[in-house]
Design a protein around this motif. Structure first.
Motif, mmCIF file in Angstrom:
data_model
loop_
_atom_site.group_PDB
_atom_site.id
_atom_site.type_symbol
_atom_site.label_atom_id
_atom_site.label_comp_id
_atom_site.label_asym_id
_atom_site.label_seq_id
_atom_site.Cartn_x
_atom_site.Cartn_y
_atom_site.Cartn_z
ATOM 1 N N ARG A 212 0.924 -1.151 -0.013
ATOM 2 C CA ARG A 212 0.127 -0.184 0.129
ATOM 3 C C ARG A 212 0.678 1.420 0.055
ATOM 4 N N ALA A 213 0.578 2.070 -0.796
ATOM 5 C CA ALA A 213 1.230 3.290 -1.059
ATOM 6 C C ALA A 213 0.225 4.485 -1.471
ATOM 7 N N SER A 214 0.261 5.486 -1.050
ATOM 8 C CA SER A 214 -0.807 6.665 -1.381
ATOM 9 C C SER A 214 -0.398 6.697 -3.216
ATOM 10 N N ARG B 243 -0.393 8.697 -6.410
ATOM 11 C CA ARG B 243 -0.801 9.912 -6.891
ATOM 12 C C ARG B 243 -0.456 10.044 -8.546
ATOM 13 N N GLN C 65 -6.036 18.938 -6.183
ATOM 14 C CA GLN C 65 -4.824 18.218 -6.309
ATOM 15 C C GLN C 65 -5.119 17.550 -7.535
ATOM 16 N N TYR D 234 -3.420 15.013 -9.196
ATOM 17 C CA TYR D 234 -2.882 13.810 -9.037
ATOM 18 C C TYR D 234 -3.998 12.913 -8.428
ATOM 19 N N PHE D 235 -4.841 13.687 -7.544
ATOM 20 C CA PHE D 235 -5.986 12.729 -6.835
ATOM 21 C C PHE D 235 -7.160 12.810 -7.448
ATOM 22 N N VAL E 29 -6.265 8.407 0.491
ATOM 23 C CA VAL E 29 -7.093 8.952 1.274
ATOM 24 C C VAL E 29 -6.675 10.646 1.482
ATOM 25 N N THR E 30 -7.484 11.454 1.467
ATOM 26 C CA THR E 30 -7.250 12.903 1.754
ATOM 27 C C THR E 30 -8.289 13.700 2.571
ATOM 28 N N ALA E 31 -7.948 14.265 3.460
ATOM 29 C CA ALA E 31 -8.647 15.318 4.440
ATOM 30 C C ALA E 31 -8.727 16.556 3.696
ATOM 31 N N ALA E 32 -7.834 16.944 2.787
ATOM 32 C CA ALA E 32 -7.573 18.351 2.195
ATOM 33 C C ALA E 32 -8.785 18.401 1.082
ATOM 34 N N LEU F 32 5.763 7.828 -2.070
ATOM 35 C CA LEU F 32 6.535 7.397 -0.785
ATOM 36 C C LEU F 32 6.654 5.869 -0.887
HETATM 37 C C1 LIG Z 1 -5.887 11.886 6.687
HETATM 38 C C2 LIG Z 1 -4.855 11.845 5.517
HETATM 39 C C3 LIG Z 1 -4.782 12.926 4.831
HETATM 40 C C4 LIG Z 1 -4.144 12.873 3.701
HETATM 41 N N1 LIG Z 1 -4.096 14.056 2.751
HETATM 42 C C5 LIG Z 1 -3.485 13.857 1.665
HETATM 43 C C6 LIG Z 1 -3.311 15.283 0.846
HETATM 44 O O1 LIG Z 1 -4.171 16.016 0.849
HETATM 45 N N2 LIG Z 1 -2.487 15.234 -0.226
HETATM 46 C C7 LIG Z 1 -1.478 14.249 -0.445
HETATM 47 O O2 LIG Z 1 -0.789 14.204 -1.416
HETATM 48 N N3 LIG Z 1 -1.589 13.228 0.276
HETATM 49 C C8 LIG Z 1 -2.130 13.116 1.584
HETATM 50 N N4 LIG Z 1 -2.252 12.192 2.476
HETATM 51 C C9 LIG Z 1 -1.441 10.876 2.211
HETATM 52 C C10 LIG Z 1 -0.178 10.915 2.793
HETATM 53 O O3 LIG Z 1 0.753 12.064 2.369
HETATM 54 C C11 LIG Z 1 0.720 9.850 3.068
HETATM 55 O O4 LIG Z 1 -0.068 8.573 3.572
HETATM 56 C C12 LIG Z 1 1.978 9.870 3.461
HETATM 57 O O5 LIG Z 1 3.054 10.610 2.568
HETATM 58 C C13 LIG Z 1 2.878 8.528 3.579
HETATM 59 O O6 LIG Z 1 2.747 7.807 2.281
HETATM 60 P P1 LIG Z 1 1.968 6.434 2.077
HETATM 61 O O7 LIG Z 1 0.482 6.734 2.639
HETATM 62 O O8 LIG Z 1 2.307 6.115 0.810
HETATM 63 O O9 LIG Z 1 2.625 5.475 3.327
HETATM 64 C C14 LIG Z 1 -2.951 11.953 3.498
HETATM 65 C C15 LIG Z 1 -3.143 10.867 4.366
HETATM 66 C C16 LIG Z 1 -4.092 10.748 5.660
HETATM 67 C C17 LIG Z 1 -3.960 9.775 6.416
#
Ligand SMILES: Cc1cc2nc3c(=O)[nH]c(=O)nc-3n(C[C@H](O)[C@H](O)[C@H](O)COP(=O)(O)O)c2cc1C
Length: 411
Positions: A183-185, A187, A299, A301-302, A356-359, A396
């Motif tokens: 799992r990796a966020s 983009r 954003q 990329y999201f 996931v994003t809260a922005a 990441l």
């Molecule tokens: C509640 C929450 C809000 C987040 N909001 C954003 C965001 O607005 N933009 C973004 O690029 N990443 C966002 N992220 C992702 C984090 O940047 C990401 O989890 C962090 O860099 C670690 O990377 P990984 O998820 O790949 O392990 C968010 C993560 C969480 C848990």
């Protein structure tokens, strides 16, 4: 006529600074600061500026007990009382003040905890291009953050008051570890691919579907999901922005956990696009693409995700049990965190990208989906879809679990 104070109120003493040339020419810094009071009333869109005599008046009034208007006006002046009634900080019992009173009563009847309500109100955004603002401020990468804010608190924490360490056994890794590591966020979604409906369905089922139910009492049931929920209330709904799903018409939907079905919702394209004009980046976008873009705070990329899931608790369901409770709002936020992690892991298991994003721009999302902020409001957005073949936007992935090992390349 009788008067009382609004149900929830936070009085903020705020320092306002402004630049004055005269002060600079007289040998000063040019910066003049003054203290001002602001009344934060959750059901009002913006804080109301008040003066110190307004604060005194507000301090006299109960949020519960009504008092006669005439002596109040005699003590504080007709104009002051009228101004605070008009602003919605005071509530009046007569017909002239019906709108403000009804708004206040709605919040009261929902059992919002006062500070939580203020926190919820003041953390909502409308039409904010957060990504653009962060980039303009040079805070969009680690170097920029380091330059602006210095070194962050250390990555790992050591307790100075701690005793001896007990080394923990390393257990054999299995498929669950591999899933967690994968799992990796995301983009970098693949704009050229569609998300198969079956994959979306499985992710939604694993994160949000009814997995069972228990009879709470004669006339209410308790939903069982794969994630925990404070009070077993599961107030969180999933709303979908489906952009590129194979076999599903593009549009907005509500996921129905009991039937495992998506119900189409009307999309008022004109209303959605009403705020698009002020964002150059949004030029030429369809209503659905703009909704996705503004939903995730600009954003790009999201916004590219094939399907975006809005996680929106029905606060009233949680507050039915946790009335005016200082932990209730926190529980709603934690519930959303659990659901989102289950969603992300389910997507990862399918080989999909997710985030996931809260922005998020709550106000724009709520308008599009017919939510209310108070009864039900968005707290987070998750996205899923096939990953792109190349990493253009940073992710990441230090162990290269997601990218190089899967044959994908980092630009
Ligand atoms: C509640 C929450 C809000 C987040 N909001 C954003 C965001 O607005 N933009 C973004 O690029 N990443 C966002 N992220 C992702 C984090 O940047 C990401 O989890 C962090 O860099 C670690 O990377 P990984 O998820 O790949 O392990 C968010 C993560 C969480 C848990």
């Amino acid at each position: 006529m009788r008067i009382r104070r609004c149900a929830a109120l936070w009085l903020e003493p705020r320092e306002e600074t402004r630049f004055e040339l005269d002060v600079l020419l007289a040998g000063g810094t040019g910066v003049v600061s003054s203290m001002q009071w602001f009344a934060h009333v959750p059901q009002l869109d913006t804080p109301v500026e008040v003066d110190v005599d307004d604060v005194t008046l507000l301090g006299e009034l109960s949020p519960l007990d009504w008092v006669a208007a005439t002596p109040l006006r005699a003590r504080h002046g007709v104009a002051r009382v009228r101004r605070l009634l008009q602003a919605g900080v005071l509530v009046g019992s007569t017909k002239a003040w019906t709108a403000g009173r009804e708004l206040d009563t709605r919040l009261r009847d929902m059992h919002w905890h006062g500070l939580s309500a203020v926190c919820h109100a003041r953390s909502r955004w409308e039409s904010v291009d957060a990504a653009g603002e962060v980039e303009e401020a040079g805070l969009h990468n680690a170097e920029g953050l380091r330059q602006a804010y210095g070194v962050p608190p250390p990555m790992l924490h050591t307790r100075p008051d701690g005793g001896a360490c007990t080394a923990l056994p390393k257990m054999p890794r299995n498929a669950f570890d591999q899933l967690l590591d994968a799992r990796a966020s995301c983009r970098n979604f693949d704009a050229g691919k569609m998300l198969p409906l079956g994959q979306l369905a499985q992710v939604l089922e694993r994160a949000f579907a009814e997995r069972g139910r228990v009879r709470g009492a004669d006339d209410f049931d308790v939903l069982k999901r794969t994630s925990p929920s404070g009070g077993a209330l599961h107030p969180t709904e999933c709303y979908l922005i489906a952009r590129k799903v194979e076999g599903l018409a593009s549009g907005i939907y509500h996921y129905r956990p009991g039937e495992h079905a998506l119900q189409a919702l009307p999309l008022d394209e004109e209303q959605v696009l009403a705020g698009a004009g002020k964002h150059a980046a949004a030029e030429g976008m369809s209503a659905l693409d703009y909704l996705a873009w503004i939903a995730v705070g600009g954003q790009p990329y999201f916004a590219d995700a094939h399907a975006l899931c809005v996680l929106a608790p029905r606060f009233e369901r949680n507050f039915w049990k946790y009335r005016n409770h200082s932990k209730a709002y926190r529980v709603c936020i934690l519930d959303v965190g659990h659901l989102s992690q289950t969603l992300l892991l389910s997507a990862t298991e399918q080989g999909l990208g997710s985030y996931v994003t809260a922005a998020i721009n709550e106000a724009d999302i709520e308008r599009a989906f017919g939510l209310t902020a108070w009864l039900d409001g968005a707290l987070a957005v998750c996205g899923i879809g096939p990953r792109a073949g190349q990493m253009e936007t940073y992710e990441l992935d230090p162990n290269q679990t997601v990218w190089s090992r899967s044959g994908k390349t980092v630009a």
